[in-house]
Motif scaffolding. Structure first.
Motif, PDB file in Angstrom:
ATOM      1  N   SER A 113     -99.104  98.675  19.681  1.00 11.97           N
ATOM      2  CA  SER A 113     -97.577  98.925  19.685  1.00 11.97           C
ATOM      3  C   SER A 113     -97.400 100.207  18.606  1.00 11.97           C
ATOM      4  O   SER A 113     -98.385 100.762  18.497  1.00 11.97           O
ATOM      5  CB  SER A 113     -96.929  97.596  19.159  1.00 11.97           C
ATOM      6  OG  SER A 113     -97.233  97.241  18.179  1.00 11.97           O
ATOM      7  N   SER A 114     -96.199 100.307  18.333  1.00 14.27           N
ATOM      8  CA  SER A 114     -95.774 101.469  17.643  1.00 14.27           C
ATOM      9  C   SER A 114     -95.147 100.724  16.232  1.00 14.27           C
ATOM     10  O   SER A 114     -94.440 100.046  16.487  1.00 14.27           O
ATOM     11  CB  SER A 114     -94.759 102.603  18.306  1.00 14.27           C
ATOM     12  OG  SER A 114     -95.491 102.955  19.463  1.00 14.27           O
ATOM     13  N   LYS A 115     -95.073 101.519  15.241  1.00 12.28           N
ATOM     14  CA  LYS A 115     -94.477 101.177  14.035  1.00 12.28           C
ATOM     15  C   LYS A 115     -93.055 101.509  14.153  1.00 12.28           C
ATOM     16  O   LYS A 115     -92.671 102.729  14.423  1.00 12.28           O
ATOM     17  CB  LYS A 115     -95.113 101.711  12.702  1.00 12.28           C
ATOM     18  CG  LYS A 115     -94.596 101.079  11.513  1.00 12.28           C
ATOM     19  CD  LYS A 115     -95.312 101.801  10.399  1.00 12.28           C
ATOM     20  CE  LYS A 115     -95.252 101.368   8.725  1.00 12.28           C
ATOM     21  NZ  LYS A 115     -95.363  99.886   8.601  1.00 12.28           N
ATOM     22  N   ILE A 116     -92.047 100.535  13.613  1.00  6.05           N
ATOM     23  CA  ILE A 116     -90.880 101.099  13.402  1.00  6.05           C
ATOM     24  C   ILE A 116     -90.641 101.750  11.993  1.00  6.05           C
ATOM     25  O   ILE A 116     -90.933 101.214  10.939  1.00  6.05           O
ATOM     26  CB  ILE A 116     -89.872  99.825  13.456  1.00  6.05           C
ATOM     27  CG1 ILE A 116     -90.088  99.011  14.764  1.00  6.05           C
ATOM     28  CG2 ILE A 116     -88.579 100.295  12.893  1.00  6.05           C
ATOM     29  CD1 ILE A 116     -89.160  97.623  14.507  1.00  6.05           C
ATOM     30  N   ASP A 117     -90.533 103.220  12.227  1.00  6.81           N
ATOM     31  CA  ASP A 117     -90.435 103.939  11.046  1.00  6.81           C
ATOM     32  C   ASP A 117     -89.035 104.022  10.545  1.00  6.81           C
ATOM     33  O   ASP A 117     -88.186 103.758  11.144  1.00  6.81           O
ATOM     34  CB  ASP A 117     -91.477 105.165  11.290  1.00  6.81           C
ATOM     35  CG  ASP A 117     -90.839 105.980  12.613  1.00  6.81           C
ATOM     36  OD1 ASP A 117     -89.675 105.900  13.000  1.00  6.81           O
ATOM     37  OD2 ASP A 117     -91.762 106.800  13.145  1.00  6.81           O
ATOM     38  N   LYS A 118     -89.011 104.898   9.453  1.00  6.24           N
ATOM     39  CA  LYS A 118     -87.807 105.431   9.074  1.00  6.24           C
ATOM     40  C   LYS A 118     -86.825 106.000  10.018  1.00  6.24           C
ATOM     41  O   LYS A 118     -85.843 106.153  10.206  1.00  6.24           O
ATOM     42  CB  LYS A 118     -87.881 106.254   7.765  1.00  6.24           C
ATOM     43  CG  LYS A 118     -86.332 106.425   7.106  1.00  6.24           C
ATOM     44  CD  LYS A 118     -85.697 105.265   6.633  1.00  6.24           C
ATOM     45  CE  LYS A 118     -84.532 105.620   5.820  1.00  6.24           C
ATOM     46  NZ  LYS A 118     -83.587 104.253   5.499  1.00  6.24           N
ATOM     47  N   GLU A 119     -87.634 106.929  10.841  1.00  5.16           N
ATOM     48  CA  GLU A 119     -86.910 107.745  11.962  1.00  5.16           C
ATOM     49  C   GLU A 119     -86.050 107.049  12.862  1.00  5.16           C
ATOM     50  O   GLU A 119     -85.069 107.283  13.324  1.00  5.16           O
ATOM     51  CB  GLU A 119     -87.992 108.928  12.513  1.00  5.16           C
ATOM     52  CG  GLU A 119     -87.394 109.824  13.398  1.00  5.16           C
ATOM     53  CD  GLU A 119     -88.214 110.609  14.159  1.00  5.16           C
ATOM     54  OE1 GLU A 119     -88.006 111.557  14.917  1.00  5.16           O
ATOM     55  OE2 GLU A 119     -89.569 110.727  13.478  1.00  5.16           O
TER      56      GLU A 119
END
Length: 481
Positions: A113-119
C-alpha cells in the motif's frame, strides 16, 4: 494485595515478563499511596524475585518495554530482523513481539500500500475545507490505496461512496470497534457522500459458535452502537448479510461473479484456509467484496457500475480488498480505494489488538465509569519505571504506554497531548497521573455514547436497515439516463 505468581509457576517467558510489569506497577502504586513499609517491602521483594526468575529463564536482564520473542534465540528488542519475523497480521489475528506494536512502515511494504503522507493530508484539507481529523493528523489512519483517485473524483464533481463494516461477534462493542466508525462519520460529513455499512453476521456464524439467530441479534445490537456515532440516516444504509442477500439480486450477482474469478488456491494463499475449513469460510470473501461495487445497491445507485468506493478499515482487513481489487476490472468495476488504520491495542499492551473475547483486555461501550477506572488502573500496560524515584529520574516511555496510546486516539487537543508526552517522558508526570488523565477522557466519552445509544429505538434501526434511496450531493449523476 492479590497474590502474584512466582517465576516458576509462569508457563511462558511472556507471562513472566507481564508479571514483572504488573508487579512493578503495584510497587509504584503502593509507594505513591504511602502504603505501610512492610507491604511495600514485600511487594519489592516479589518484584526482585520475578526479575531473578526472568534472568534465569532468559539468560538476560528484564528490560521494560522489551518482551521476549523466541526465548531460545539471541534477542535484540530493536532488531528489525527479529521484529519483521514476528509481526503477524491477518483478518483474524494480530500479533507482534514488540511492546511498541506492529511496525506499520514494514507492513506498508509487505502489503504494497502507500503511506498517508503530509502532502496527501494537505490535499484532503484543501479539498474539504476542513481541518484533518485527529486520526489523520496523528497517523492513526496511516496507509491508503488510490486515495488520490477519490480526491480527483471529488474535485471534478464525480461521485464516490463510502463502505465499511462490522463483524458482530458479541452484543457489546468495545472502544477499538468505534475507531473506523468515528472516522467514517467524519468522511461522510466532510465529503457529503452516501455510506453503506455491512454487518457480516454470516461470517460470524461461520467462524464462531453462534446460531444464526444469535448472529443476527448481535447485528441489531451493534447497529445501535453504530447509529449512536451520529450517522445521517438520509445518507446511510446499514445491512445484514443474512437479510440483504435475499433482497438484492444485484448484490448476489456480484457475489457470484467474484466467486467465479477467484480460485481455491488464491483464497488459500490469501487467507490461509485449509482443506478442513467449511466451504462457507472459503466463499465468504466474495460476500465482503461485493459491497465495493455500486450496483450491489440498486436502491441507491440503480444499475450504475462505475461509481468508485472508498473503504475506511483497519489494515488487517486489507487482504479481502487486495482480492477485490484484483477481480474488479475483470468484472467491469473500478477498484475500491482504501484508507487503513492502525490497531487499537489491548489494555495489556500493543502486542495484540483489543479483543471482545477477553473482558480484561477491552473497555466496552457498556462499561460503567467505575469499571473504566478499574480496568485502566489495573490492566493498562505502563511505560513507567519500577519506582517513583527511577521514574522521576529517567521518565516514562510513551511508545509502549497503553494509556498514552489511548489518549492519541481520543484526546482531541493536540497541544495538551504533546504536553502530556513531554511531562511523562521527562518524569514530571507519573503513571498514576497519566492513567487518571485517560480515565477523565474516557468516562464522559463513553457516558455520552451510552446516552445516544439509549435514544436509538428498534424502529430507528429498522429505518437504517431498510433498502431505500439515499440523499447526497451527486444524486443527479447517479440517476441520469
Amino acid at each position: 494485595m492479590a497474590d502474584m505468581p512466582s517465576g516458576e509457576s509462569c508457563t511462558s517467558p511472556l507471562e513472566l515478563f507481564n508479571s514483572i510489569a504488573t508487579q512493578g506497577e503495584l510497587v509504584r502504586s503502593l509507594k505513591a499511596g504511602n502504603a505501610p513499609k512492610d507491604e511495600i517491602d514485600s511487594a519489592v521483594k516479589m518484584l526482585l524475585s520475578l526479575k531473578m526468575s526472568y534472568k534465569a529463564a532468559m539468560g538476560e536482564e528484564y528490560k521494560a518495554g522489551c518482551p521476549p520473542g523466541n526465548p531460545t534465540a539471541e534477542r535484540n528488542c530493536d532488531s528489525d530482523a527479529t521484529k519483521a519475523s514476528e509481526d503477524f497480521v491477518d483478518p483474524w489475528t494480530v500479533r507482534t513481539s514488540s511492546a511498541k506494536g506492529i511496525d506499520y512502515d514494514k507492513l506498508i511494504v509487505q502489503f504494497g500500500s502507500s503511506k498517508i503522507d503530509k502532502e496527501l493530508i494537505n490535499r484532503i484539507e484543501r479539498a474539504t475545507g476542513q481541518r484533518p481529523h485527529r486520526f489523520l493528523r496523528r497517523g492513526i489512519f496511516f496507509s491508503h490505496r488510490d486515495m488520490n483517485q477519490i480526491l480527483d473524483a471529488y474535485e471534478n464533481k464525480k461521485p464516490f461512496y463510502l463502505y465499511t463494516g462490522r463483524g458482530p461477534s458479541s452484543e457489546a462493542m468495545h472502544l477499538g470497534h468505534l475507531v473506523p466508525f468515528i472516522f467514517t462519520k467524519w468522511l461522510q460529513d466532510v465529503f457529503n457522500v452516501p455510506l453503506v455499512i455491512q454487518m457480516s453476521d454470516d461470517e460470524k456464524y461461520l467462524w464462531k459458535d453462534l446460531t444464526l439467530e444469535q448472529a443476527y441479534s448481535y447485528t441489531v445490537e451493534n447497529a445501535k452502537d453504530i447509529i449512536a456515532c451520529g450517522f445521517d440516516i438520509n445518507k446511510t444504509f446499514i445491512f445484514s448479510d443474512l437479510e440483504y442477500m435475499g433482497q438484492s439480486p444485484g448484490f448476489y450477482r456480484n457475489v457470484v461473479k467474484i466467486q467465479k474469478h477467484v480460485t481455491f488456491n488464491q483464497v488459500k494463499g490469501i487467507f490461509g484456509f485449509t482443506d478442513s475449513d467449511c466451504i462457507g469460510k472459503i466463499s465468504f470473501p466474495a460476500v465482503q467484496a461485493a459491497p465495493s461495487f455500486s450496483n450491489s445497491f440498486p436502491k441507491i445507485f440503480r444499475d450504475r457500475t462505475d461509481i468508485q468506493c472508498l473503504i475506511p478499515c483497519a489494515i488487517d482487513q486489507d487482504p479481502y480488498f487486495r482480492m477485490t481489487r484484483d477481480v474488479a476490472p475483470r468484472i467491469g468495476h473500478p477498484k475500491p480505494a482504501l484508507l487503513h488504520s492502525t490497531f487499537f491495542p489491548a489494555l495489556q499492551g500493543a502486542q495484540t489488538k483489543m479483543s471482545a473475547s477477553d473482558p480484561n483486555s477491552s473497555i466496552f461501550l457498556t462499561d460503567t465509569a467505575k469499571q473504566i477506572k478499574s480496568k485502566v488502573n489495573k490492566h493498562a500496560f505502563s511505560g513507567g519505571r519500577d519506582t517513583v524515584e527511577e521514574h522521576r529520574q529517567f521518565g516514562g516511555n510513551c511508545e509502549v504506554d497503553v494509556s498514552f496510546m489511548y489518549l492519541t486516539f481520543f484526546l482531541e487537543d493536540d497541544d495538551r497531548l504533546e504536553q502530556i508526552r513531554k511531562d511523562y517522558t521527562s518524569g514530571a508526570m507519573l503513571t498514576g497521573e497519566l492513567k487518571k488523565t485517560l480515565i477523565d477522557v474516557l468516562q464522559p466519552l463513553i457516558a455520552e455514547h451510552q446516552a445516544r445509544r439509549k435514544a436509538v429505538t428498534e424502529e430507528t434501526v429498522k429505518e437504517f436497515m431498510t433498502p431505500r434511496q439515499l440523499s447526497f450531493h451527486f444524486q443527479c449523476f447517479c440517476f441520469d439516463t
